[in-house]
Design a protein around this motif. Structure first.
Motif, PDB file in Angstrom:
ATOM      1  N   VAL A   1      -0.411   7.338 -12.892  1.00 11.23           N
ATOM      2  CA  VAL A   1       0.030   8.154 -11.762  1.00 11.23           C
ATOM      3  C   VAL A   1      -1.136   8.317 -10.805  1.00 11.23           C
ATOM      4  O   VAL A   1      -2.215   8.745 -11.201  1.00 11.23           O
TER       5      VAL A   1
ATOM      6  N   HIS B   1      -1.420  -1.180 -12.079  1.00 10.36           N
ATOM      7  CA  HIS B   1      -0.046  -0.690 -11.927  1.00 10.36           C
ATOM      8  C   HIS B   1      -0.123   0.827 -11.742  1.00 10.36           C
ATOM      9  O   HIS B   1      -0.360   1.577 -12.679  1.00 10.36           O
ATOM     10  N   TYR B   2       0.071   1.227 -10.486  1.00  7.79           N
ATOM     11  CA  TYR B   2       0.065   2.642 -10.129  1.00  7.79           C
ATOM     12  C   TYR B   2       1.405   3.036  -9.545  1.00  7.79           C
ATOM     13  O   TYR B   2       1.992   2.289  -8.763  1.00  7.79           O
ATOM     14  N   THR B   3       1.878   4.201  -9.901  1.00  8.97           N
ATOM     15  CA  THR B   3       2.947   4.868  -9.181  1.00  8.97           C
ATOM     16  C   THR B   3       2.246   5.941  -8.357  1.00  8.97           C
ATOM     17  O   THR B   3       1.625   6.849  -8.913  1.00  8.97           O
TER      18      THR B   3
ATOM     19  N   ALA C   1       7.161   8.419  -2.954  1.00 10.92           N
ATOM     20  CA  ALA C   1       6.407   7.724  -4.000  1.00 10.92           C
ATOM     21  C   ALA C   1       6.544   6.223  -3.763  1.00 10.92           C
ATOM     22  O   ALA C   1       7.596   5.751  -3.311  1.00 10.92           O
TER      23      ALA C   1
ATOM     24  N   PRO D   1       1.855   2.204 -16.631  1.00 13.88           N
ATOM     25  CA  PRO D   1       1.548   2.629 -15.262  1.00 13.88           C
ATOM     26  C   PRO D   1       0.697   3.895 -15.263  1.00 13.88           C
ATOM     27  O   PRO D   1       0.795   4.720 -16.180  1.00 13.88           O
TER      28      PRO D   1
ATOM     29  N   ASP E   1       5.215   2.150  -5.362  1.00 11.96           N
ATOM     30  CA  ASP E   1       4.609   1.387  -6.453  1.00 11.96           C
ATOM     31  C   ASP E   1       3.497   0.516  -5.912  1.00 11.96           C
ATOM     32  O   ASP E   1       3.637  -0.088  -4.846  1.00 11.96           O
ATOM     33  N   ASN E   2       2.391   0.433  -6.631  1.00 12.98           N
ATOM     34  CA  ASN E   2       1.318  -0.493  -6.319  1.00 12.98           C
ATOM     35  C   ASN E   2       1.061  -1.307  -7.578  1.00 12.98           C
ATOM     36  O   ASN E   2       0.376  -0.849  -8.494  1.00 12.98           O
TER      37      ASN E   2
ATOM     38  N   VAL F   1       2.243   8.940  -5.749  1.00 13.80           N
ATOM     39  CA  VAL F   1       3.014  10.020  -5.148  1.00 13.80           C
ATOM     40  C   VAL F   1       2.241  10.489  -3.917  1.00 13.80           C
ATOM     41  O   VAL F   1       1.090  10.927  -4.031  1.00 13.80           O
TER      42      VAL F   1
END
Length: 142
Positions: free
Chosen positions: A11, A89-91, A74, A9, A76-77, A93
């Motif tokens: 950020v 896959h991004y988290t 936050a 992932p 999830d994408n 914030v």
């Protein structure tokens, strides 16, 4: 088809910039979400704090100077192709910030930029997790 699927992932940071009871939105100029309305934001760079990343992304994408002040949430994408192959896959914030100066002008990865009240955010934004973030932000705004 993904040339190089992600191996971990990343950020990301989204920035809710407030001015006169409205938030700053951008129309995304690259995937994921090309052409969709979203918050200014992007990937955090190595050695950069979340607040520094948020302020930099807002400046690069809109020309607005903002001061980050708190973390809101936050999300999830995680994006997959139709065959299930992982594309992104991004988290993300989400940071709140206050407008300091400037008028929104699209730049960097943005096709458009504008201020919007919640009613317009509801119409412009299509991604449901972001709609929930915006609803929470407007509800909890002091």
């Amino acid at each position: 088809m993904v040339d190089h699927p992600p191996t971990h992932p990343r950020v990301g940071v989204g920035c809710l910039v407030w001015k006169d009871g409205q938030v700053l939105l951008i129309r995304r100029g690259k995937p994921p979400g090309y052409g969709e309305w979203s918050l200014p934001g992007g990937s955090q760079e190595l050695g950069e704090t979340l607040f520094e990343a948020a302020e930099r992304e807002v400046r690069e994408e809109t020309g607005i100077i903002a001061r980050a002040r708190s973390i809101l949430t936050a999300v999830d994408n995680i994006v997959r192709d139709a065959d299930g192959t992982l594309r992104f896959h991004y988290t993300i914030v989400d940071v709140t910030a206050d407008w300091v100066s400037g008028d929104p002008v699209p730049g960097d990865d943005a096709l458009d930029a504008r201020w919007a009240p919640l009613s317009e955010c509801e119409q412009l934004v299509g991604w449901e997790p972001l709609k929930q973030v915006l609803r929470t932000a407007f509800r909890d705004r002091p």
